[in-house]
Design a protein around this motif. Sequence first.
Motif, PDB file in Angstrom:
ATOM      1  N   UNK A  76       0.819  -1.215   0.000  1.00 19.08           N
ATOM      2  CA  UNK A  76       0.000   0.000   0.000  1.00 19.08           C
ATOM      3  C   UNK A  76       0.856   1.269   0.000  1.00 19.08           C
ATOM      4  N   UNK A  77       2.052   1.188   0.572  1.00 20.64           N
ATOM      5  CA  UNK A  77       2.930   2.357   0.650  1.00 20.64           C
ATOM      6  C   UNK A  77       3.717   2.584  -0.640  1.00 20.64           C
ATOM      7  N   UNK A  78       3.846   1.555  -1.455  1.00 20.03           N
ATOM      8  CA  UNK A  78       4.690   1.630  -2.656  1.00 20.03           C
ATOM      9  C   UNK A  78       4.286   2.741  -3.632  1.00 20.03           C
ATOM     10  N   UNK A  79       3.015   2.857  -4.017  1.00 19.87           N
ATOM     11  CA  UNK A  79       2.663   3.922  -4.979  1.00 19.87           C
ATOM     12  C   UNK A  79       3.024   5.322  -4.478  1.00 19.87           C
ATOM     13  N   UNK A  80       2.792   5.564  -3.217  1.00 17.40           N
ATOM     14  CA  UNK A  80       3.105   6.884  -2.653  1.00 17.40           C
ATOM     15  C   UNK A  80       4.609   7.118  -2.647  1.00 17.40           C
ATOM     16  N   UNK A  81       5.378   6.089  -2.286  1.00 20.97           N
ATOM     17  CA  UNK A  81       6.834   6.212  -2.259  1.00 20.97           C
ATOM     18  C   UNK A  81       7.383   6.448  -3.659  1.00 20.97           C
ATOM     19  N   UNK A  82       6.843   5.729  -4.640  1.00 22.29           N
ATOM     20  CA  UNK A  82       7.299   5.897  -6.026  1.00 22.29           C
ATOM     21  C   UNK A  82       6.935   7.283  -6.566  1.00 22.29           C
ATOM     22  N   UNK A  83       5.795   7.791  -6.132  1.00 19.73           N
ATOM     23  CA  UNK A  83       5.366   9.128  -6.559  1.00 19.73           C
ATOM     24  C   UNK A  83       6.288  10.201  -5.975  1.00 19.73           C
ATOM     25  N   UNK A  84       6.662  10.015  -4.706  1.00 18.04           N
ATOM     26  CA  UNK A  84       7.529  10.991  -4.042  1.00 18.04           C
ATOM     27  C   UNK A  84       8.971  10.914  -4.538  1.00 18.04           C
ATOM     28  N   UNK A  85       9.377   9.736  -4.994  1.00 22.17           N
ATOM     29  CA  UNK A  85      10.742   9.557  -5.467  1.00 22.17           C
ATOM     30  C   UNK A  85      10.714   8.807  -6.802  1.00 22.17           C
TER      31      UNK A  85
END
Length: 173
Positions: free
Chosen positions: A112-121
């Motif tokens: 669940x955290x992956x999309x947000x992390x990829x968006x931020x970096x």
Amino acid sequence: MEQQQPKTGKFALNYGLLLGIISVVFAVMLYTQKMHYETSTGVIVISIVILAAITFVAVNAFKKANGGYLTITEALKVAVGVALIGAIITLIYQFVLTNFIEPDFMDKAMELAKPKAMEQNPNMTEEQWEQGVEMQKSFAWIQYPVILIMNCVIGLVLGLITGLILKKSKAEY
């Protein structure tokens, strides 16, 4: 005949158990709504409000049992005790949840955290993501002492505030 003074530990234990039960009920409610992966501001605020309310009630109950008198030291002892016991109970539930009820909790949380992390970096590669996930999994145990310490610090602050509000000293004569 001198009146026996109530023990801060008794109030910390009783209200800490109450806090722990309420916190576990809140966590189970989040689990049933599939919101237990969220660390949103709303969930954190509600948790702190629950802690603050139980702390205030515990310190006030101690004051009443102590003949209407309360020192800041007593308020701090009760508040930190409540926060510590409540945190221990909540962490036991969290341990049972992540290791027995839902053993793949960490994997789902990372997913669940992956999309947000990829968006931020956006420059992060899949390999870097996997390395980060493995590192987080190996250090997952550190959350338990950190949460325990943070709860005690919050309890200390709440105890100080409550103690300053409810403080009443005995007459010196």
